[in-house]
Design a protein around this motif. Structure first.
Motif, PDB file in Angstrom:
ATOM      1  N   LEU A 579      50.682  57.429  68.177  1.00 50.42           N
ATOM      2  CA  LEU A 579      52.009  57.273  68.767  1.00 50.42           C
ATOM      3  C   LEU A 579      53.030  56.823  67.729  1.00 50.42           C
ATOM      4  N   ALA A 580      52.686  55.802  66.962  1.00 52.72           N
ATOM      5  CA  ALA A 580      53.600  55.325  65.923  1.00 52.72           C
ATOM      6  C   ALA A 580      53.739  56.335  64.798  1.00 52.72           C
ATOM      7  N   ASN A 581      52.759  57.209  64.633  1.00 54.10           N
ATOM      8  CA  ASN A 581      52.755  58.175  63.527  1.00 54.10           C
ATOM      9  C   ASN A 581      52.907  59.610  64.011  1.00 54.10           C
ATOM     10  N   ASP A 582      53.646  59.793  65.072  1.00 49.28           N
ATOM     11  CA  ASP A 582      53.868  61.153  65.576  1.00 49.28           C
ATOM     12  C   ASP A 582      54.548  61.981  64.482  1.00 49.28           C
ATOM     13  N   ASN A 583      53.944  63.099  64.143  1.00 47.75           N
ATOM     14  CA  ASN A 583      54.470  63.912  63.045  1.00 47.75           C
ATOM     15  C   ASN A 583      54.807  65.330  63.499  1.00 47.75           C
ATOM     16  N   THR A 584      55.285  65.470  64.734  1.00 44.64           N
ATOM     17  CA  THR A 584      55.705  66.785  65.199  1.00 44.64           C
ATOM     18  C   THR A 584      57.173  66.748  65.607  1.00 44.64           C
ATOM     19  N   VAL A 585      57.919  67.735  65.167  1.00 47.31           N
ATOM     20  CA  VAL A 585      59.332  67.841  65.526  1.00 47.31           C
ATOM     21  C   VAL A 585      59.627  69.185  66.181  1.00 47.31           C
ATOM     22  N   ALA A 586      58.584  69.893  66.612  1.00 45.80           N
ATOM     23  CA  ALA A 586      58.779  71.206  67.227  1.00 45.80           C
ATOM     24  C   ALA A 586      59.672  71.118  68.458  1.00 45.80           C
ATOM     25  N   ALA A 587      59.552  70.019  69.215  1.00 43.86           N
ATOM     26  CA  ALA A 587      60.366  69.868  70.419  1.00 43.86           C
ATOM     27  C   ALA A 587      61.842  69.696  70.098  1.00 43.86           C
ATOM     28  N   LEU A 588      62.160  69.366  68.854  1.00 43.74           N
ATOM     29  CA  LEU A 588      63.557  69.210  68.451  1.00 43.74           C
ATOM     30  C   LEU A 588      64.129  70.488  67.866  1.00 43.74           C
ATOM     31  N   ARG A 589      63.323  71.171  67.075  1.00 47.92           N
ATOM     32  CA  ARG A 589      63.859  72.300  66.318  1.00 47.92           C
ATOM     33  C   ARG A 589      64.188  73.509  67.179  1.00 47.92           C
ATOM     34  N   ASP A 590      63.636  73.581  68.398  1.00 44.84           N
ATOM     35  CA  ASP A 590      63.934  74.756  69.211  1.00 44.84           C
ATOM     36  C   ASP A 590      64.979  74.456  70.294  1.00 44.84           C
ATOM     37  N   VAL A 591      65.704  73.346  70.145  1.00 45.33           N
ATOM     38  CA  VAL A 591      66.783  73.032  71.089  1.00 45.33           C
ATOM     39  C   VAL A 591      68.071  73.667  70.568  1.00 45.33           C
ATOM     40  N   PRO A 592      68.613  74.653  71.260  1.00 47.99           N
ATOM     41  CA  PRO A 592      69.826  75.317  70.765  1.00 47.99           C
ATOM     42  C   PRO A 592      70.981  74.342  70.613  1.00 47.99           C
ATOM     43  N   GLY A 593      71.618  74.392  69.456  1.00 44.90           N
ATOM     44  CA  GLY A 593      72.798  73.580  69.212  1.00 44.90           C
ATOM     45  C   GLY A 593      72.544  72.186  68.703  1.00 44.90           C
ATOM     46  N   LEU A 594      71.296  71.725  68.747  1.00 46.64           N
ATOM     47  CA  LEU A 594      70.985  70.365  68.320  1.00 46.64           C
ATOM     48  C   LEU A 594      70.932  70.282  66.801  1.00 46.64           C
ATOM     49  N   VAL A 595      71.529  69.234  66.233  1.00 47.14           N
ATOM     50  CA  VAL A 595      71.442  68.968  64.798  1.00 47.14           C
ATOM     51  C   VAL A 595      70.329  67.960  64.567  1.00 47.14           C
ATOM     52  N   VAL A 596      69.438  68.260  63.614  1.00 46.34           N
ATOM     53  CA  VAL A 596      68.344  67.351  63.262  1.00 46.34           C
ATOM     54  C   VAL A 596      68.469  67.009  61.787  1.00 46.34           C
ATOM     55  N   ALA A 597      68.749  65.737  61.506  1.00 48.93           N
ATOM     56  CA  ALA A 597      68.938  65.265  60.136  1.00 48.93           C
ATOM     57  C   ALA A 597      67.767  64.390  59.733  1.00 48.93           C
ATOM     58  N   VAL A 598      67.288  64.545  58.485  1.00 50.37           N
ATOM     59  CA  VAL A 598      66.195  63.724  57.965  1.00 50.37           C
ATOM     60  C   VAL A 598      66.566  63.246  56.560  1.00 50.37           C
ATOM     61  N   PRO A 599      67.120  62.039  56.441  1.00 49.17           N
ATOM     62  CA  PRO A 599      67.419  61.525  55.103  1.00 49.17           C
ATOM     63  C   PRO A 599      66.139  61.023  54.439  1.00 49.17           C
ATOM     64  N   ALA A 600      65.911  61.436  53.210  1.00 49.85           N
ATOM     65  CA  ALA A 600      64.692  61.029  52.519  1.00 49.85           C
ATOM     66  C   ALA A 600      64.893  59.770  51.694  1.00 49.85           C
ATOM     67  N   ARG A 601      66.129  59.457  51.344  1.00 47.68           N
ATOM     68  CA  ARG A 601      66.375  58.317  50.463  1.00 47.68           C
ATOM     69  C   ARG A 601      67.735  57.705  50.769  1.00 47.68           C
ATOM     70  N   ALA A 602      67.951  56.508  50.249  1.00 45.31           N
ATOM     71  CA  ALA A 602      69.178  55.776  50.537  1.00 45.31           C
ATOM     72  C   ALA A 602      70.419  56.535  50.076  1.00 45.31           C
ATOM     73  N   ALA A 603      70.332  57.248  48.968  1.00 44.80           N
ATOM     74  CA  ALA A 603      71.499  57.943  48.435  1.00 44.80           C
ATOM     75  C   ALA A 603      72.057  58.976  49.403  1.00 44.80           C
ATOM     76  N   ASP A 604      71.191  59.547  50.248  1.00 47.56           N
ATOM     77  CA  ASP A 604      71.630  60.558  51.207  1.00 47.56           C
ATOM     78  C   ASP A 604      71.867  59.986  52.601  1.00 47.56           C
ATOM     79  N   ALA A 605      71.269  58.856  52.914  1.00 51.70           N
ATOM     80  CA  ALA A 605      71.299  58.352  54.283  1.00 51.70           C
ATOM     81  C   ALA A 605      72.717  58.075  54.765  1.00 51.70           C
ATOM     82  N   ALA A 606      73.506  57.369  53.951  1.00 49.84           N
ATOM     83  CA  ALA A 606      74.860  57.004  54.387  1.00 49.84           C
ATOM     84  C   ALA A 606      75.742  58.231  54.598  1.00 49.84           C
TER      85      ALA A 606
END
Length: 793
Positions: A579-606
């Motif tokens: 549960l804490a380590n859920d590693n699936t995002v398929a339910a997000l990527r097929d939602v029309p119009g939804l933006v999914v952002a994943v910042p990998a580091r502090a330089a991009d997060a802000a």
């Protein structure tokens, strides 16, 4: 029996026979008098509501007629539910309402009270209401809510907000909207009454707790915006009541359960929740207060319960008036349980049983005839007149245009105006440097983050949220433990700066998202937080339908800007299990119009978070900001102590230059950067950079492409960087089946990439606890092996 009463012909004949058998009294009542002793419904209003009920019935018959020659595309009707006309009459025309799919009579009543294009003639307004409903049936582009995309009840001019989910799924949104409107509502003594009738709570009204000093409330200082603009004026008055109807099938569903729980909990905490939930119960037989649905609705802490026979127009009206008056005066939630009957069902619907004798039209006709307001012949004449008008309207809307291209269909899905978003970021920076500078300094307790030195990913997000709260008075930050820092401490300290806009919500994910989409609909910018990615799956409908589907299914008339923060993706040592380590995002990527952002580091997060917030403000965008838990506090990249995964926080003067548009990737070049392209995101970026550094030491140049955005994918950047080397290694920390890597592969194929491709992904299994997780998750060894396999070709 079912087959002979659920056909349009049988229903029509049954009505005529029952009305013909009625006998008028020797002396009748005056139109201005109560329609029967002890009732609040006058004869004049009863006749108006009866016209709406007749129109509703003929709309059902017309939909079946249109379907018979493939010109009608929706036959879910309202027959047996025409009693909701009484609820519409008890509400004001400026009370926002979210209606379920059996609400034609409600729609007709609301439309006849609206001085729109039809002018002051109620008959013309009723005719136009029928056309509106039929436009949805035939998928006309003139449908007032979806523009030909679906058949649902909604109309911005009538303050009717479309309900987009399955049965009851729209109710958490209704709670959220009521909560948002209630934040600046007047107290009971200042609210306007909904009618001249007394606002008696009644003997069944539960005693609710008084407001407590620690109860968090939404800010009254933010902008009160309309549902279609985050900066305009609210279309709803301070004493508005939010109404939402649903069927008995949804009474035990997740949406209704979450809504009733949240409404009661908020009310008992002393927070205003001016919400009326209307359950239209067509359980076979004669549903009552003592049935299963009544038991499920009655006795909810903090929620007042009222039952009435929805097939009895006078009784339904009296109960609705009392319930609306209670909610408007007390600003507390109530549920109105109306017994109805399903008369014009579809194959597979349950047998109505003895409810067949409870046709609301026959009941209303009997009420009018016994009051001497109509004779039987007059009722049938009126029935035929309205039937002719509805059939004529059905014939005319057949010629109206339909959507003719994919471009027209998706036009209202999600606005993408990158220049406006960039401008919004620049404007926010300008306010932070100018008039907002003193407030910004106070928000950070005199210690600005740009002076604090390099920050981790988590610290950067905290600082960005603090800046956003200072710059945008309509911004809300909330979650199950937000005032205590959240599960990972990211919101630590925010509540001290503005406790009215940073608050703890109930822990249920559906409730959190419901509060968010309701607040967004009211013109605020909600930034809710879930505990983990797994929590999202229990509330996926709220994100998929209610949030991301609003602009699409309202043709852009309504929107609910939202930035949902979700700590997620797996940690390499499997802390916490699946549960804490859920590693699936398929339910997000097929939602029309939804933006999914994943910042990998502090330089991009802000800059990425600012882009999501700016898109919410400028375009009403719904975003998921997925934060990799494993690198929240990571400091080093290549070796211990190098601090290269940290980044300084930029002052507002640099925000415009650092702006990251939605859908643009970032590329890191190591060595010659000509031998292999590694495409990754999230935790994979740091691992891939470490592998690429070792490859460069061995003489192989690599390009590491951080996607940053999983929806929409940065396809142009991806294809360009792939073609530079002709070799692509996809490092995907989600599962091999249904993972992000499949989308990357498809993008490369669609982009005519002809080089070599390999994929490294997590195994198709939930993440186990402890060291076993390393056997199923992507690691640096697997990335190294994949890269060497490509280089050997």
């Amino acid at each position: 029996m079912l087959n002979c009463v659920t056909t349009p012909q049988s229903l029509d004949e049954r009505f005529r026979d029952a009305v013909s058998a009625l006998r008028p009294p020797e002396s009748g009542r005056a139109p201005g008098d109560p329609v029967r002793d002890g009732a609040g419904l006058t004869g004049t209003l009863a006749r108006e509501l009866f016209d709406a009920q007749l129109t509703s019935r003929h709309l059902d018959l017309a939909a079946r007629w249109l379907r018979s020659f493939n010109e009608g595309f929706h036959t879910g009707g309202s027959s047996g539910h025409e009693g909701n006309a009484a609820v519409a009459a008890a509400l004001r025309g400026d009370d926002p309402a979210l209606l379920h799919h059996r609400s034609a009579a409600f729609y007709c009543v609301r439309a006849t009270a609206h001085p729109g294009a039809a002018g002051d003639d109620p008959a013309r307004r009723l005719d136009e209401a029928a056309r509106d409903v039929l436009r949805g049936v035939v998928a006309s582009v003139r449908d007032p809510i979806t523009g030909g995309r679906d058949k649902i009840f909604g109309n911005p001019a009538l303050h009717l907000i479309p309900a987009l989910s399955s049965s009851g799924g729209h109710l958490p949104r209704a709670v959220g909207l009521a909560h948002a409107l209630g934040r600046s509502a007047p107290g009971p003594s200042a609210s306007r009454p909904s009618s001249s009738r007394p606002s008696a709570a009644g003997p069944s009204a539960p005693v609710l707790s008084a407001p407590g000093p620690s109860a968090p409330v939404l800010s009254a200082s933010g902008p009160s915006a309309s549902g279609s603009s985050a900066s305009g004026g609210s279309p709803w008055p301070e004493d508005a009541v939010v109404a939402a109807s649903f069927g008995d099938g949804g009474a035990g569903g997740a949406g209704a359960t979450a809504a009733l729980h949240a409404a009661g909990r908020l009310a008992l905490a002393g927070q205003p929740v001016p919400l009326l939930l209307i359950c239209e119960d067509n359980t076979p037989g004669r549903p009552g207060a003592d049935g299963w649905t009544g038991a499920a609705l009655r006795g909810r802490p903090g929620v007042r319960y009222t039952y009435a026979d929805g097939c009895d127009l006078a009784a339904a009206y009296d109960a609705a008036v009392e319930a609306v008056a209670f909610v408007r005066a007390e600003r507390r939630p109530a549920v109105l349980h109306l017994s109805t009957v399903l008369l014009l069902g579809s194959p597979g619907d349950p047998e109505p049983g003895d409810g067949l004798d409870r046709d609301p039209l026959i009941s209303a006709a009997r009420l009018l005839v016994e009051a001497g307001l109509y004779g039987p012949d007059e009722v049938i004449t009126r029935y035929d007149e309205i039937g002719w008008q509805v059939r004529k309207a059905a014939e005319e809307v057949l010629g109206e245009p339909k959507l003719t291209s994919a471009g027209e269909v998706v036009a209202s899905l999600a606005a993408r105006r990158p220049l406006r978003v960039a401008h919004a970021v620049t404007e926010t920076a300008g306010r932070a440097l100018g008039a907002g500078a003193p407030g910004r300094l106070r928000a950070f307790d005199g210690r600005l983050p740009e002076d604090a030195g390099p920050m981790t990913l988590a610290q950067t997000i905290t600082a960005t949220l603090t800046d956003a709260l200072a710059a945008q008075p309509g911004l809300l930050v909330f979650g199950p433990a937000t005032t205590r820092g959240g599960r990972h401490g990211v919101t630590t300290g925010l509540a001290g700066h503005d406790p009215e806009r940073v608050f703890d919500s109930p822990p249920d994910p559906a409730t959190i998202l419901g509060l968010a989409v309701g607040a967004g609909l009211a013109g605020l910018i909600p930034v809710p937080e879930l505990d983990c990615l797994a929590a999202l799956h229990g509330a996926a409908e709220q994100l998929r339908a209610e949030a991301a589907g609003m602009a699409y299914l309202s043709a852009g008339a309504y929107r609910n800007p939202l930035v949902l923060r979700v700590p997620g993706l797996a940690q390499p040592y499997g802390i916490g299990g699946h549960l804490a380590n859920d590693n699936t995002v398929a339910a997000l990527r097929d939602v029309p119009g939804l933006v999914v952002a994943v910042p990998a580091r502090a330089a991009d997060a802000a800059p990425m978070l600012r882009s999501c917030l700016a898109a919410a403000e400028a375009d009403g965008t719904v975003s998921v900001f997925l934060e990799p838990v494993a690198v929240y506090q990571t400091r080093d990249l290549y070796q211990q102590g190098d601090s290269e995964w940290l980044a300084p926080y930029s002052a507002p003067g640099a925000w415009a230059d650092e702006h990251i548009p939605i859908g643009r990737a970032r590329t890191y070049a190591l060595g010659t950067a000509q031998d292999v392209t590694i495409v990754t995101y999230g935790n994979g970026v740091r691992m891939s950079l470490r592998v690429a550094a070792r490859l460069a030491a061995d003489g192989y140049g690599a390009r590491v492409v951080d996607l940053r955005w999983l929806n929409p994918l940065p396809v142009a950047d991806l294809v360009r960087e792939a073609n530079v080397t002709g070799r692509v290694l996809i490092v995907d920390e989600t599962r091999r089946s249904g993972g992000v890597g499949e989308g990357v592969l498809a993008a490369l194929v669609d982009g005519s990439f002809v080089g070599s491709v390999r994929r490294v992904a997590a195994a198709d299994v939930p993440v186990p606890l402890g060291p076993a997780a390393q056997h199923v998750l992507v690691g640096e060894d697997a990335i190294t092996q994949g890269a060497h396999a490509l280089l050997a070709r």
